[in-house]
Design a protein around this motif. Structure first.
Motif, mmCIF file in Angstrom:
data_model
loop_
_atom_site.group_PDB
_atom_site.id
_atom_site.type_symbol
_atom_site.label_atom_id
_atom_site.label_comp_id
_atom_site.label_asym_id
_atom_site.label_seq_id
_atom_site.Cartn_x
_atom_site.Cartn_y
_atom_site.Cartn_z
ATOM 1 N N LEU A 206 0.809 -1.224 0.000
ATOM 2 C CA LEU A 206 0.000 0.000 0.000
ATOM 3 C C LEU A 206 0.840 1.271 0.000
ATOM 4 C CD1 LEU A 206 -2.675 -1.094 2.640
ATOM 5 C CD2 LEU A 206 -2.860 -1.188 0.148
ATOM 6 N N ASN A 207 2.134 1.115 0.156
ATOM 7 C CA ASN A 207 3.047 2.263 0.190
ATOM 8 C C ASN A 207 2.660 3.237 1.306
ATOM 9 O OD1 ASN A 207 5.267 3.794 -0.665
ATOM 10 N ND2 ASN A 207 4.030 4.994 -2.096
ATOM 11 N N ILE A 208 2.453 2.693 2.507
ATOM 12 C CA ILE A 208 2.167 3.524 3.672
ATOM 13 C C ILE A 208 3.259 3.303 4.709
ATOM 14 C CG2 ILE A 208 -0.328 3.610 3.317
ATOM 15 C CD1 ILE A 208 -0.675 1.346 5.273
ATOM 16 N N THR A 209 3.387 4.228 5.635
ATOM 17 C CA THR A 209 4.491 4.218 6.592
ATOM 18 C C THR A 209 4.340 3.077 7.602
ATOM 19 O OG1 THR A 209 4.693 6.611 6.395
ATOM 20 C CG2 THR A 209 5.717 5.575 8.324
ATOM 21 N N ILE B 272 7.167 -8.342 24.844
ATOM 22 C CA ILE B 272 7.802 -8.679 23.553
ATOM 23 C C ILE B 272 8.399 -7.454 22.882
ATOM 24 C CG2 ILE B 272 6.266 -10.645 23.158
ATOM 25 C CD1 ILE B 272 4.708 -8.907 21.174
ATOM 26 N N GLY B 273 8.164 -6.249 23.454
ATOM 27 C CA GLY B 273 8.727 -5.036 22.883
ATOM 28 C C GLY B 273 7.805 -4.434 21.829
ATOM 29 N N ARG B 274 8.366 -3.557 21.007
ATOM 30 C CA ARG B 274 7.576 -2.896 19.968
ATOM 31 C C ARG B 274 7.294 -3.875 18.824
ATOM 32 N NH1 ARG B 274 6.837 2.450 20.080
ATOM 33 N NH2 ARG B 274 6.716 2.677 17.826
ATOM 34 N N VAL B 275 6.078 -3.779 18.300
ATOM 35 C CA VAL B 275 5.680 -4.642 17.186
ATOM 36 C C VAL B 275 5.404 -3.768 15.971
ATOM 37 C CG1 VAL B 275 4.707 -6.359 18.750
ATOM 38 C CG2 VAL B 275 3.221 -4.589 17.785
ATOM 39 N N PRO B 276 5.661 -4.266 14.758
ATOM 40 C CA PRO B 276 5.376 -3.482 13.547
ATOM 41 C C PRO B 276 3.897 -3.122 13.472
ATOM 42 C CG PRO B 276 6.715 -5.411 13.033
ATOM 43 C CD PRO B 276 6.262 -5.577 14.454
ATOM 44 N N MET B 277 3.621 -1.922 12.952
ATOM 45 C CA MET B 277 2.247 -1.433 12.902
ATOM 46 C C MET B 277 2.104 -0.454 11.739
ATOM 47 S SD MET B 277 0.374 0.898 15.818
ATOM 48 C CE MET B 277 -0.906 2.073 15.387
ATOM 49 N N CYS B 278 0.949 -0.496 11.068
ATOM 50 C CA CYS B 278 0.576 0.540 10.105
ATOM 51 C C CYS B 278 -0.941 0.642 10.112
ATOM 52 C CB CYS B 278 1.110 0.244 8.698
ATOM 53 S SG CYS B 278 0.385 -1.208 7.894
ATOM 54 N N GLY B 279 -1.476 1.751 9.621
ATOM 55 C CA GLY B 279 -2.914 1.936 9.684
ATOM 56 C C GLY B 279 -3.443 2.822 8.581
ATOM 57 N N ILE B 280 -4.778 2.760 8.390
ATOM 58 C CA ILE B 280 -5.473 3.565 7.393
ATOM 59 C C ILE B 280 -6.772 4.082 8.014
ATOM 60 C CG2 ILE B 280 -4.517 2.361 5.388
ATOM 61 C CD1 ILE B 280 -7.105 0.738 5.264
ATOM 62 N N PRO B 281 -7.289 5.239 7.571
ATOM 63 C CA PRO B 281 -8.553 5.751 8.110
ATOM 64 C C PRO B 281 -9.714 4.815 7.781
ATOM 65 C CG PRO B 281 -7.344 7.459 6.929
ATOM 66 C CD PRO B 281 -6.665 6.165 6.621
ATOM 67 N N TYR B 282 -10.572 4.556 8.751
ATOM 68 C CA TYR B 282 -11.660 3.597 8.527
ATOM 69 C C TYR B 282 -12.686 4.115 7.528
ATOM 70 C CZ TYR B 282 -15.405 6.035 11.015
ATOM 71 O OH TYR B 282 -16.389 6.920 11.370
#
Length: 337
Positions: free
Chosen positions: A43-46, A55-65
């Motif tokens: 999706l070419n998003i950050t 477990i520490g930080r986990v990868p995450m990305c999101g989009i407006p609902y």
């Protein structure tokens, strides 16, 4: 992990491996772990991160609902599925974690209500076979068209070429045939779903047909004695119930097509005559379909697509179709004038 990450993982475990989970958090659908990495690239998003507990930080990305549809279409075009997980409880009144559940699984051949329909059919095809014969149940969810074809097992690949499905559903026993799986995924570029063989059991098929179309008995299906046709039709309905989580009132009861009414075409013929665009080709390709297609609606475009790939053999039916088409063209031209 934190309670929310535990909730995410528990829901994710219930989904097939080719499914991206859209996990509702406030005004966003968030993705975590391997889904976030995969989706951010497509999706070419950050790609960011979130604290997951020990477990520490986990990868995450999101989009407006409120504007998620274009992102879903992009993922579907990569033959992935998208599971929509909504907040069921009200955060203002929930003590602790908000309840969430899957409300729908969107697949390449199931449409979003807000999306414009494609002029080319986007079929879901389920195949059931024995040692010599095969039945293909074909559904276009956008129109509710539902039909079944019976062919020799050796023609299975040719029939899939003619149908050009977005999704194929196979029993586990048939999925053991490596050339077929390779053809579906690499040549047809269709999404593949494999179910246990019991889902393709004829008795299960009759039950699903009765239940979905409110039939008093299995004899309400015209082809109830055709075991493979019943098996494939039931598998399509099972697939829809498994993914859509909603009523299917617009889907019409399946019709068994008579193969003797149509000319039999093979892959080489379709490709050599350039009848319709192949996988990955669009409307700009020089094909008979693209030259003839002056239809005004997606349903009309899908009908023309089916007519080209299944030429009639009966002269009276050919003339009837010709006269009907010519009459509609004259009416349309008169209105434009």
């Amino acid at each position: 992990m934190t309670p929310m990450m535990e909730q995410y993982r528990s829901i994710k475990k219930t989904l097939p491996p080719d499914t991206i989970l859209f996990f509702r958090l406030g005004d966003f659908y968030e993705m975590f772990f391997e889904d976030a990495v995969r989706a951010s690239e497509i999706l070419n998003i950050t790609l960011t991160g979130r604290e997951g507990g020990p477990i520490g930080r986990v990868p995450m990305c999101g989009i407006p609902y409120h504007s998620f549809q274009p992102y879903v279409r992009t993922l579907l075009d990569h033959n992935l599925k998208v599971a929509i997980c909504e907040q069921i409880g009200d955060p203002r009144f929930s003590k602790g974690l908000v309840d969430r559940r899957i409300t729908r699984i969107i697949t390449p051949a199931t449409y979003l209500d807000e999306e414009a329909k494609s002029a080319q059919p986007e079929y879901i095809v389920a195949a059931a076979a024995d040692s010599t014969d095969c039945a293909l149940a074909v559904l276009d969810l956008g129109t509710g068209e539902f039909f079944v074809r019976e062919v020799e097992k050796g023609r299975l690949a040719n029939e899939l070429t003619l149908l050009h499905p977005r999704e194929v559903v196979l029993p586990k026993s048939l999925s053991q045939e490596a050339p077929l799986v390779s053809f579906v995924q690499e040549t047809m570029r269709a999404a593949l779903t494999v179910y246990d063989d019991w889902i393709f059991d004829p008795e299960e098929g009759i039950r699903l047909l009765q239940e979905n179309f409110s039939l008093a008995s299995g004899r309400g299906i015209a082809f109830h004695e055709r075991r493979l046709a019943v098996s494939a039709s039931g598998a399509v309905l099972y697939y829809l119930k498994d993914h859509l989580h909603r009523a299917l009132g617009h889907v019409r009861p399946p019709v068994l097509l008579n193969s003797q009414e149509f000319m039999t075409l093979d892959r080489q013929t379709v490709r050599s005559l350039e009848l319709v665009p192949g996988p990955g080709e669009g409307k700009r390709s020089a094909t008979l379909l693209n030259i003839l297609d002056q239809t005004l609606t997606p349903m009309g475009g899908r009908t023309l697509y089916r007519w080209i790939l299944h030429p009639l053999l009966n002269l009276s039916e050919i003339l009837g179709r010709q006269e009907g088409t010519a009459g509609r063209v004259q009416v349309h031209q008169g209105r434009r004038a």
